[in-house]
Design a protein around this motif. Structure first.
Motif, mmCIF file in Angstrom:
data_model
loop_
_atom_site.group_PDB
_atom_site.id
_atom_site.type_symbol
_atom_site.label_atom_id
_atom_site.label_comp_id
_atom_site.label_asym_id
_atom_site.label_seq_id
_atom_site.Cartn_x
_atom_site.Cartn_y
_atom_site.Cartn_z
ATOM 1 N N VAL A 170 102.974 5.831 62.983
ATOM 2 C CA VAL A 170 101.914 5.983 63.971
ATOM 3 C C VAL A 170 102.461 5.738 65.364
ATOM 4 C CG1 VAL A 170 99.747 5.024 64.799
ATOM 5 C CG2 VAL A 170 100.098 5.350 62.347
ATOM 6 N N GLY B 258 100.188 10.531 63.475
ATOM 7 C CA GLY B 258 100.506 9.835 62.230
ATOM 8 C C GLY B 258 99.238 9.551 61.435
ATOM 9 N N SER B 259 99.380 8.817 60.380
ATOM 10 C CA SER B 259 98.256 8.521 59.484
ATOM 11 C C SER B 259 97.515 7.280 59.968
ATOM 12 C CB SER B 259 98.758 8.323 58.051
ATOM 13 O OG SER B 259 99.391 9.495 57.583
ATOM 14 N N LEU C 158 94.119 5.075 59.838
ATOM 15 C CA LEU C 158 92.933 4.799 59.041
ATOM 16 C C LEU C 158 91.716 4.563 59.925
ATOM 17 C CD1 LEU C 158 91.614 4.181 56.285
ATOM 18 C CD2 LEU C 158 92.298 1.787 56.623
ATOM 19 N N LEU D 16 97.219 3.853 58.161
ATOM 20 C CA LEU D 16 96.859 3.994 56.750
ATOM 21 C C LEU D 16 97.769 3.148 55.872
ATOM 22 C CD1 LEU D 16 95.002 5.516 54.794
ATOM 23 C CD2 LEU D 16 96.767 7.303 54.653
#
Length: 121
Positions: A2, A26-27, A29, A102
């Motif tokens: 991220v 990026g991932s 959450l 995430l």
């Protein structure tokens, strides 16, 4: 991984406008608060504007009524619209976000790489 990716900035004449954006790549959450800070040469980094996921906002007195912060929580991108720019607004602008990747699910501070804003008189 991220990261916060900034774009925008540049050179503008006094009285002009510029927009900055800050995308969380990026991932991610969860995205919480986002803010913009700036640092002029020889000065400490200072808060310009910030907003939370509940919609509350806070501005430095020097930019109130000229700058507007907003966040698209679906796109996970923050924006700073700067109007009526003054030479004293010249600085490197950094975005800041509190977000949970995430991978960890833990709210963590992230900073953008910084972008130069120069206002000529």
């Amino acid at each position: 991984q991220v990261q916060l990716v900034e774009s925008g900035g540049g050179l503008v004449q006094a009285g002009g406008s510029l927009g900055l954006s800050c995308a969380a790549s990026g991932s991610v959450l969860r995205l919480g608060a986002m803010g913009w800070y700036r640092q002029a040469p020889g000065k400490q980094r200072e808060l310009v504007a910030q907003t939370t996921s509940t919609g509350s906002t806070n501005y430095a007195n020097s930019v109130k009524d000229r700058f507007t912060i907003s966040v698209d929580y679906v796109e996970k991108t923050g924006y700073l619209l700067m109007n009526d720019l003054k030479p004293e607004d010249t600085a490197v602008y950094y975005c800041h976000a509190v977000l949970a990747p995430l991978a960890t699910e833990i709210l963590t501070d992230y900073w953008g790489q910084g972008t130069q804003v120069t206002v000529s008189s």
